[in-house]
Scaffold this active site. Sequence first.
Site, PDB file in Angstrom:
ATOM      1  N   SER A 182       0.800  -1.225   0.000  1.00 36.26           N
ATOM      2  CA  SER A 182       0.000   0.000   0.000  1.00 36.26           C
ATOM      3  C   SER A 182       0.832   1.274   0.000  1.00 36.26           C
ATOM      4  O   SER A 182       0.323   2.329  -0.350  1.00 36.26           O
ATOM      5  CB  SER A 182      -0.953  -0.004   1.190  1.00 36.26           C
ATOM      6  N   HIS A 210      -5.404  -4.058  -1.789  1.00 41.30           N
ATOM      7  CA  HIS A 210      -5.269  -3.055  -2.845  1.00 41.30           C
ATOM      8  C   HIS A 210      -5.321  -3.655  -4.245  1.00 41.30           C
ATOM      9  O   HIS A 210      -5.210  -2.930  -5.231  1.00 41.30           O
ATOM     10  CB  HIS A 210      -3.969  -2.265  -2.671  1.00 41.30           C
ATOM     11  N   LYS A 241     -12.128  -0.678  -0.193  1.00 45.56           N
ATOM     12  CA  LYS A 241     -11.339   0.109  -1.137  1.00 45.56           C
ATOM     13  C   LYS A 241     -12.045   0.156  -2.490  1.00 45.56           C
ATOM     14  O   LYS A 241     -13.017   0.868  -2.627  1.00 45.56           O
ATOM     15  CB  LYS A 241      -9.913  -0.425  -1.179  1.00 45.56           C
TER      16      LYS A 241
HETATM   17  C1  LIG Z   1      -6.390  -1.163   3.765  1.00 48.81           C
HETATM   18  C2  LIG Z   1      -5.714  -2.447   3.992  1.00 48.81           C
HETATM   19  C3  LIG Z   1      -6.225  -3.371   4.902  1.00 48.81           C
HETATM   20  C4  LIG Z   1      -7.395  -3.047   5.777  1.00 48.81           C
HETATM   21  O1  LIG Z   1      -8.590  -3.035   5.071  1.00 48.81           O
HETATM   22  P1  LIG Z   1      -9.860  -2.312   5.716  1.00 48.81           P
HETATM   23  O2  LIG Z   1     -11.010  -2.946   5.034  1.00 48.81           O
HETATM   24  O3  LIG Z   1      -9.720  -0.848   5.441  1.00 48.81           O
HETATM   25  O4  LIG Z   1      -9.823  -2.600   7.183  1.00 48.81           O
HETATM   26  C5  LIG Z   1      -5.591  -4.590   5.014  1.00 48.81           C
HETATM   27  N1  LIG Z   1      -4.496  -4.879   4.290  1.00 48.81           N
HETATM   28  C6  LIG Z   1      -3.960  -4.006   3.416  1.00 48.81           C
HETATM   29  C7  LIG Z   1      -2.760  -4.389   2.632  1.00 48.81           C
HETATM   30  C8  LIG Z   1      -4.548  -2.761   3.248  1.00 48.81           C
HETATM   31  O5  LIG Z   1      -4.019  -1.898   2.402  1.00 48.81           O
END
Ligand SMILES: *Cc1c(COP(=O)(O)O)cnc(C)c1O
Length: 397
Positions: A182, A210, A241
Amino acid sequence: MSNPLSYLHDQLEQWRAEGTFQRLRILETASAAEARFDGKQVINLASNNYLGLTTHPKLREAALAAIRQFGVGSGAVRTISGTMRIHMQLEERIAAFKNVEACVVFQSGFAANAGTVSAILGPEDHIVSDELNHASIIDGCRLSRAKIHVFPHKDAAAAEKILSDLDSLPGRKLLITDGVFSMDGDIGALPGLTEAAERHGAMMMVDDAHASGVLGRNGRGTIDHFGLDGRVHIQVGTLSKAIGVLGGYVCGSRDLIEFLYHRARPFLFSTSHPPAVAAACLAAFDVLEKEPERIEQLWKNTRYFKAGLESAGFNTGISETPITPVIVGDAALAHQLSRELFDGGVLATGIGFPTVPKGKARVRTIVASTHTKAELDTALEVFRRVGKKLGILGAGI
Ligand SMILES: *Cc1c(COP(=O)(O)O)cnc(C)c1O
């Protein structure tokens, strides 16, 4: 009497002095390609809303219909009385989409990672983990009390060496990586890691937060992207996301999912999603299948914006996805760049230690399919102007 919380105040003062104190920006419109924060209309390069689904009419209508029919809350945790028909429909839908036996949805991607790793491993087990894995994986590893072995970023040979050293030891082994990282926007070394896991009988787990909705056919993620179907035992994804709503999920065998129903603590001890969330997510998977042009446009925008930043002379690191960092090194400079961009009408978040290593501070940009070419051109112009002003770009460029 002295205030036992005064150390918090002292720490905050130190962050203010260092220029790394972060005030929350308030979003006053929907989360969209252009949005208003703190009273200012800006081009939004700071959201994970890759496909514009947060405001998609089909998702809105599905959520509203679910509220009318089922109300606003589920009333309980999944294992007591909070499993609604629509939760099961969403899980079946995701399992079919991901080409796996079964799926369980958690309240967030964070809960999915932390809840899964901590449920399936114990103190006698071993975790082999990429050094840049997401915080929710790290927390899950710690909660499991398994022994944690960190390998250098994307170094499959190093991961395999650790697995070899563990071959003679008792306990289960889990190899775990993000699908897309990320902070740098690079893609995990899935093929090499999967082979290493197979050679040493380790479980393979990929967090595709992502990559869901971004990579692979219709956004099926990195496992589909690399053609690794059936070889990754545990796939995590997020609904927060690209899917545009909220939640996380774990995909794998029926046994894995039934086990998590019994042992994953966020599943057992935290209330399930409101029906509107599940309904909107279901609608999002329809959109992924019926409107593939959104993903095509996302990648078109990604190539265009990345090329613009690079030709201006910015250091965009090793990104291979719509996440494009502008690496400036110093954390205070990254936060200053972010503030000046905002004043110029562009929202892109400054990120420093501990989210990224010291000396690797950056402003992170994420384009969406919904950004117009005009918006991207404006954003690039602001980046160039501010980059020169702050001495990040040479004056002659
Ligand atoms: C954003 C993210 C999460 C968490 O996801 P949410 O649904 O926002 O809790 C987990 N792993 C990675 C790699 C992320 O980028």
